[in-house]
Design a protein around this motif. Structure first.
Motif, PDB file in Angstrom:
ATOM      1  N   GLY A  26      25.105  27.097  30.374  1.00 33.91           N
ATOM      2  CA  GLY A  26      24.583  28.451  30.323  1.00 33.91           C
ATOM      3  C   GLY A  26      24.965  29.219  29.071  1.00 33.91           C
ATOM      4  N   HIS A  27      25.212  28.503  27.979  1.00 33.32           N
ATOM      5  CA  HIS A  27      25.707  29.146  26.753  1.00 33.32           C
ATOM      6  C   HIS A  27      25.170  28.408  25.537  1.00 33.32           C
ATOM      7  CE1 HIS A  27      28.872  30.007  23.649  1.00 33.32           C
ATOM      8  NE2 HIS A  27      28.760  31.217  24.147  1.00 33.32           N
ATOM      9  N   THR A  28      24.998  29.165  24.454  1.00 29.35           N
ATOM     10  CA  THR A  28      24.533  28.551  23.211  1.00 29.35           C
ATOM     11  C   THR A  28      25.707  27.869  22.521  1.00 29.35           C
ATOM     12  OG1 THR A  28      24.896  30.670  22.143  1.00 29.35           O
ATOM     13  CG2 THR A  28      22.647  30.158  22.864  1.00 29.35           C
ATOM     14  N   PHE A  29      26.164  26.822  23.122  1.00 28.32           N
ATOM     15  CA  PHE A  29      27.406  26.158  22.748  1.00 28.32           C
ATOM     16  C   PHE A  29      27.486  25.836  21.263  1.00 28.32           C
ATOM     17  CE2 PHE A  29      31.118  23.646  23.592  1.00 28.32           C
ATOM     18  CZ  PHE A  29      31.049  22.549  22.744  1.00 28.32           C
ATOM     19  N   SER A  30      26.421  25.284  20.721  1.00 28.45           N
ATOM     20  CA  SER A  30      26.468  24.787  19.347  1.00 28.45           C
ATOM     21  C   SER A  30      26.560  25.897  18.300  1.00 28.45           C
ATOM     22  CB  SER A  30      25.239  23.926  19.067  1.00 28.45           C
ATOM     23  OG  SER A  30      24.064  24.712  19.161  1.00 28.45           O
ATOM     24  N   GLN A  31      26.394  27.135  18.692  1.00 29.46           N
ATOM     25  CA  GLN A  31      26.421  28.243  17.735  1.00 29.46           C
ATOM     26  C   GLN A  31      27.765  28.945  17.679  1.00 29.46           C
ATOM     27  OE1 GLN A  31      23.114  30.895  18.206  1.00 29.46           O
ATOM     28  NE2 GLN A  31      21.701  29.252  18.762  1.00 29.46           N
ATOM     29  N   ASN A  32      28.702  28.549  18.539  1.00 26.03           N
ATOM     30  CA  ASN A  32      29.943  29.291  18.673  1.00 26.03           C
ATOM     31  C   ASN A  32      31.174  28.424  18.479  1.00 26.03           C
ATOM     32  OD1 ASN A  32      27.769  30.580  20.544  1.00 26.03           O
ATOM     33  ND2 ASN A  32      29.216  32.222  20.056  1.00 26.03           N
ATOM     34  N   GLY A  33      32.168  29.053  17.898  1.00 24.05           N
ATOM     35  CA  GLY A  33      33.457  28.395  17.841  1.00 24.05           C
ATOM     36  C   GLY A  33      34.031  28.253  19.246  1.00 24.05           C
ATOM     37  N   MET A  34      34.930  27.291  19.392  1.00 26.45           N
ATOM     38  CA  MET A  34      35.576  27.048  20.682  1.00 26.45           C
ATOM     39  C   MET A  34      37.081  26.954  20.478  1.00 26.45           C
ATOM     40  SD  MET A  34      33.202  26.863  23.007  1.00 26.45           S
ATOM     41  CE  MET A  34      34.129  26.132  24.354  1.00 26.45           C
TER      42      MET A  34
END
Length: 124
Positions: A26-34
């Motif tokens: 449910g998140h734009t995973f590839s666009q965000n740091g983790m």
């Protein structure tokens, strides 16, 4: 609805290795740091490691540098924390978090979504 689910924790002896995983939905995973953080009993939550959206940039706390590595698989929307040479002082609940930005960040206020945590216990 954004969900971060950690797994891979457990009870190990000092010197052992564990690999934590954090699956994101449910998140734009590839666009965000983790990032990974941890909290030991009676202590404040502390930064452990972070990775940029591309995976090129990583950051580590001094206490885990050279022992832990962080990686991500954007296709699987999963971030990993490989923990080697574990010490009793690594005992904590480990949380993964999704940053508000694409870069790797060390401060918890830069993170928007958090998992429920997975317990890591290292016996001496």
């Amino acid at each position: 609805q954004v969900q971060l689910v950690e797994s891979g924790g457990g009870l190990v002896q000092a010197g052992a290795s564990l690999r934590l995983s954090c699956a994101v939905s449910g998140h734009t995973f590839s666009q965000n740091g983790m990032g990974w953080f941890r909290q030991a009993p009676g202590k404040e939550r502390e930064f452990v490691a972070a990775i940029s959206r591309s995976g090129v940039s990583t950051l580590f706390a001094d206490s885990v540098k050279d022992r832990f590595t962080i990686s991500r698989d954007n296709a699987k929307k999963t971030v990993y924390l490989q923990m080697n040479s574990l010490k009793p002082e690594d005992t904590a609940v480990y949380y993964c978090a999704a940053a508000r930005v694409s870069s790797a960040r060390v401060n918890d206020w830069d993170y928007e979504y958090w998992g429920q945590g997975t317990q890591v216990t290292v016996s001496s």
